[in-house]
Design an enzyme around this catalytic site. Structure first.
Site, PDB file in Angstrom:
ATOM      1  N   HIS A 112      -8.745  -3.429  -5.899  1.00 15.79           N
ATOM      2  CA  HIS A 112      -8.626  -3.495  -4.438  1.00 15.79           C
ATOM      3  C   HIS A 112      -9.725  -2.637  -3.812  1.00 15.79           C
ATOM      4  O   HIS A 112     -10.066  -1.572  -4.325  1.00 15.79           O
ATOM      5  CB  HIS A 112      -7.238  -2.995  -4.004  1.00 15.79           C
ATOM      6  CG  HIS A 112      -6.964  -3.297  -2.559  1.00 15.79           C
ATOM      7  ND1 HIS A 112      -7.493  -2.540  -1.543  1.00 15.79           N
ATOM      8  CD2 HIS A 112      -6.250  -4.282  -1.963  1.00 15.79           C
ATOM      9  CE1 HIS A 112      -7.103  -3.057  -0.383  1.00 15.79           C
ATOM     10  NE2 HIS A 112      -6.343  -4.113  -0.613  1.00 15.79           N
ATOM     11  N   GLU A 139      -9.773  -0.694  -1.403  1.00  8.72           N
ATOM     12  CA  GLU A 139      -9.400   0.702  -1.083  1.00  8.72           C
ATOM     13  C   GLU A 139      -9.500   1.581  -2.326  1.00  8.72           C
ATOM     14  O   GLU A 139      -9.867   2.752  -2.238  1.00  8.72           O
ATOM     15  CB  GLU A 139      -7.990   0.735  -0.471  1.00  8.72           C
ATOM     16  CG  GLU A 139      -8.009   0.204   0.956  1.00  8.72           C
ATOM     17  CD  GLU A 139      -6.708  -0.415   1.437  1.00  8.72           C
ATOM     18  OE1 GLU A 139      -5.655  -0.198   0.805  1.00  8.72           O
ATOM     19  OE2 GLU A 139      -6.754  -1.133   2.452  1.00  8.72           O
ATOM     20  N   LYS A 173       0.854  -1.209   0.000  1.00 10.90           N
ATOM     21  CA  LYS A 173       0.000   0.000   0.000  1.00 10.90           C
ATOM     22  C   LYS A 173       0.883   1.250   0.000  1.00 10.90           C
ATOM     23  O   LYS A 173       1.917   1.256  -0.674  1.00 10.90           O
ATOM     24  CB  LYS A 173      -0.982  -0.050   1.170  1.00 10.90           C
ATOM     25  CG  LYS A 173      -1.727  -1.387   1.230  1.00 10.90           C
ATOM     26  CD  LYS A 173      -2.840  -1.417   2.224  1.00 10.90           C
ATOM     27  CE  LYS A 173      -3.467  -2.810   2.213  1.00 10.90           C
ATOM     28  NZ  LYS A 173      -4.632  -2.925   3.063  1.00 10.90           N
TER      29      LYS A 173
END
Ligand code: PGA
Length: 253
Positions: A95, A97, A11
């Site tokens: 993803h 996020e 990340k």
């Protein structure tokens, strides 16, 4: 036997000097192991070039890709063609996020998948439900809907260049992991979906993600349809990441 994969999704971490040290440590520790488990690191985009040049047994994965193709006047974008040109061979798409915080909706995700495949990148496609969706017994229909988004843009040949990561949103970064039974059940649903849509269903690797740690990796790795892990927090520490690699290596001998 399906290929086992353990991918570290860093990340927006860590700081540059720490990233260099972590990468070197993981690479050294992995080099000492005898395993055919595939291990990959997905660092922040600005670190990709440096890691690609140093990479030996590991592979390097991008965390995202642009919806635009090629090269040109697209300030701030990283295209699939650029990744391919610099030696990156895989990219994470979808993803949670990205979906939640950066408005990656179905049309933009489908565009990213198309761009990745046109540049011959392997796609690590993430699916997963929220807690409220699970509590409303919608987990499977949400995941199938996300798989349908994928199906609509892949050619028959594209499927073999795919990894699917099931990441229940409520398990990401929370310390709560899906039980091995729940993970296996969803992975079996995904496998069944793949059987209905591609000839490659039995050979595709299905990864679990969401608070994977050394303590739960052994049980998850033992699940029939769990072929690896997408690891966030625990990939930022070499020893815990390698312990997860060890757990999955037992199933790829
Ligand atoms: P986590 O993240 O391991 O920190 O829960 C997983 C992911 O988001 O891929």
């Amino acid at each position: 036997m399906r290929q086992q994969w353990v991918i570290g999704n860093w990340k927006l971490n860590p700081r540059f000097l720490d990233a260099k040290t972590l990468f070197e440590t993981v690479q050294t520790q992995f080099g000492e192991k005898k395993t055919s488990c595939q291990v990959a690191i997905a660092p922040p985009a600005p670190y990709l070039g440096m890691f690609v040049e140093q990479v030996e047994q590991l592979s390097v994965v991008a965390q995202d890709v642009s919806t635009v193709s090629g090269f040109g006047a697209y300030t701030g974008e990283v295209s699939a063609d650029l990744l391919q040109n610099m030696g990156v061979r895989s990219v994470i798409i979808g993803h949670s996020e990205r979906r939640e915080l950066f408005a990656d909706d179905t049309p933009s995700l489908q565009q990213k998948i198309k761009q990745a495949r046109q540049a011959d990148l392997q796609v690590v496609y993430c699916v997963g439900e929220s807690l409220s969706q699970r509590e409303a017994s919608q987990a499977e229909s949400i995941v199938v809907g996300q798989l349908n988004d994928l199906k609509d843009v892949l050619t028959a040949d594209d499927w073999q260049h795919l990894i699917i990561a099931y990441e229940p949103i409520w398990a990401i970064g929370t310390g709560k992991t899906a039980s091995p039974e729940d993970a296996q059940q969803m992975h079996a649903t995904i496998r069944q979906y793949l059987k209905e849509h591609t000839a490659y269903a039995e050979q595709l690797s299905l990864l679990y993600g969401g608070s994977v740690k050394p303590e739960n990796a052994v049980q998850l790795a033992a699940c029939q349809d769990v072929d690896g892990a997408l690891v966030g927090g625990a990939s930022l520490e070499a020893n815990s990441f390698m312990a997860i690699v060890d757990a999955f290596s037992q199933y790829n001998v």
